[in-house]
Motif scaffolding. Sequence first.
Motif, PDB file in Angstrom:
ATOM      1  N   UNK A 194       0.848  -1.198   0.000  1.00  0.00           N
ATOM      2  CA  UNK A 194       0.000   0.000   0.000  1.00  0.00           C
ATOM      3  C   UNK A 194       0.880   1.244   0.000  1.00  0.00           C
ATOM      4  N   UNK A 195       0.710   2.078  -1.007  1.00  0.00           N
ATOM      5  CA  UNK A 195       1.461   3.333  -1.109  1.00  0.00           C
ATOM      6  C   UNK A 195       0.491   4.451  -0.756  1.00  0.00           C
ATOM      7  N   UNK A 196       0.767   5.141   0.325  1.00  0.00           N
ATOM      8  CA  UNK A 196      -0.221   6.108   0.802  1.00  0.00           C
ATOM      9  C   UNK A 196       0.410   7.196   1.635  1.00  0.00           C
ATOM     10  N   UNK A 214       0.310  10.585 -10.393  1.00  0.00           N
ATOM     11  CA  UNK A 214       1.078  11.099  -9.238  1.00  0.00           C
ATOM     12  C   UNK A 214       0.243  11.415  -8.002  1.00  0.00           C
ATOM     13  N   UNK A 215      -0.731  10.543  -7.740  1.00  0.00           N
ATOM     14  CA  UNK A 215      -1.534  10.733  -6.523  1.00  0.00           C
ATOM     15  C   UNK A 215      -1.627   9.424  -5.751  1.00  0.00           C
ATOM     16  N   UNK A 216      -1.650   9.582  -4.413  1.00  0.00           N
ATOM     17  CA  UNK A 216      -1.925   8.428  -3.561  1.00  0.00           C
ATOM     18  C   UNK A 216      -3.436   8.347  -3.384  1.00  0.00           C
ATOM     19  N   UNK A 217      -4.002   7.165  -3.083  1.00  0.00           N
ATOM     20  CA  UNK A 217      -3.335   5.902  -2.793  1.00  0.00           C
ATOM     21  C   UNK A 217      -3.117   5.071  -4.047  1.00  0.00           C
ATOM     22  N   UNK A 218      -2.208   4.074  -3.891  1.00  0.00           N
ATOM     23  CA  UNK A 218      -2.012   3.051  -4.927  1.00  0.00           C
ATOM     24  C   UNK A 218      -1.652   1.754  -4.217  1.00  0.00           C
ATOM     25  N   UNK A 219      -1.928   0.645  -4.883  1.00  0.00           N
ATOM     26  CA  UNK A 219      -1.549  -0.663  -4.308  1.00  0.00           C
ATOM     27  C   UNK A 219      -0.864  -1.509  -5.372  1.00  0.00           C
ATOM     28  N   UNK A 230      -4.316 -13.365 -12.447  1.00  0.00           N
ATOM     29  CA  UNK A 230      -3.362 -13.668 -13.522  1.00  0.00           C
ATOM     30  C   UNK A 230      -1.972 -13.123 -13.286  1.00  0.00           C
ATOM     31  N   UNK A 231      -1.691 -12.646 -12.082  1.00  0.00           N
ATOM     32  CA  UNK A 231      -0.344 -12.138 -11.783  1.00  0.00           C
ATOM     33  C   UNK A 231      -0.427 -10.845 -11.002  1.00  0.00           C
ATOM     34  N   UNK A 232       0.738 -10.257 -10.700  1.00  0.00           N
ATOM     35  CA  UNK A 232       0.748  -9.026  -9.903  1.00  0.00           C
ATOM     36  C   UNK A 232      -0.085  -7.925 -10.566  1.00  0.00           C
ATOM     37  N   UNK A 233      -0.810  -7.184  -9.736  1.00  0.00           N
ATOM     38  CA  UNK A 233      -1.673  -6.114 -10.256  1.00  0.00           C
ATOM     39  C   UNK A 233      -1.371  -4.827  -9.497  1.00  0.00           C
ATOM     40  N   UNK A 234      -1.082  -3.741 -10.243  1.00  0.00           N
ATOM     41  CA  UNK A 234      -0.966  -2.436  -9.581  1.00  0.00           C
ATOM     42  C   UNK A 234      -2.205  -1.622  -9.939  1.00  0.00           C
ATOM     43  N   UNK A 235      -2.660  -0.840  -8.962  1.00  0.00           N
ATOM     44  CA  UNK A 235      -3.876  -0.037  -9.154  1.00  0.00           C
ATOM     45  C   UNK A 235      -3.710   1.309  -8.490  1.00  0.00           C
ATOM     46  N   UNK A 236      -4.160   2.360  -9.158  1.00  0.00           N
ATOM     47  CA  UNK A 236      -4.316   3.668  -8.508  1.00  0.00           C
ATOM     48  C   UNK A 236      -5.781   4.059  -8.620  1.00  0.00           C
TER      49      UNK A 236
END
Length: 212
Positions: free
Chosen positions: A5-7, A51-56, A63-69
């Motif tokens: 968690x990027x926050x 360029x905004x939080x949050x992101x995970x 199906x594999x690693x997932x990044x989301x903002x």
Amino acid sequence: MAIELHTWGTPNGRKVPILLEELGLAYAVHPVHLGREEQFEPKFLAISPNNKIPAIVDSDGPGGPLSLFESGAILIYLAEKTGRFLAPNGAARYKALEWLNWQVGGLGPMFAQLGFFAVRSTEKAPLAIERFTTEAERLIDVMELRLGAAAYLAGDEYSIADIASYPWAHAATTYLAPALGEVVKAKPELQRWLKSVGARPAVQRGMAVPRI
Ligand SMILES: N[C@@H](CCC(=O)N[C@@H](CS)C(=O)NCC(=O)O)C(=O)O
């Protein structure tokens, strides 16, 4: 594996840790210090190009690693991953998505602009302050009306719509109080909801993230 968690400690930044706490999912917090402009660092932009939080980043994604903002997308993803806090179908699902979108497109941006112009700016722009105070008060009235008709924003059940809205409604009584004064105190339904949602241990833990 834990969800990354990027926050940061802002209302938008606290929605996702609240849900992660509610779900009891393991997560690792990576603070993104906005004051030091860490949101513009290439490694953060790689997962959050706006360029905004949050992101995970979920290494156990479909199906594999997932990044989301975007907090709304993240809340829907985690709710669907676990089958909680968002009905799988029917009217309750669409009501939750309706109020979630209301928060992401209305309550959050308008309150954020009010905070910028009325609280954080050293230069005071009267028209902007008036515009965003009026709009914030209107949104508070909308919430009061809705919570007079239903226990929670989506209806009978606590959902990701409440989780998204709580940190901002809480901000109306703290960070935004210099601009909004006693407005929230005069709203009994909103007070009831703030008390009930704020009493949840997961909400209290999520609101304390990130610990710096
Ligand atoms: N619609 C976005 C809004 C996110 C947002 O505005 N985040 C702010 C903090 S509350 C941010 O990261 N600001 C940094 C910047 O604009 O540089 C969401 O719901 O995730």
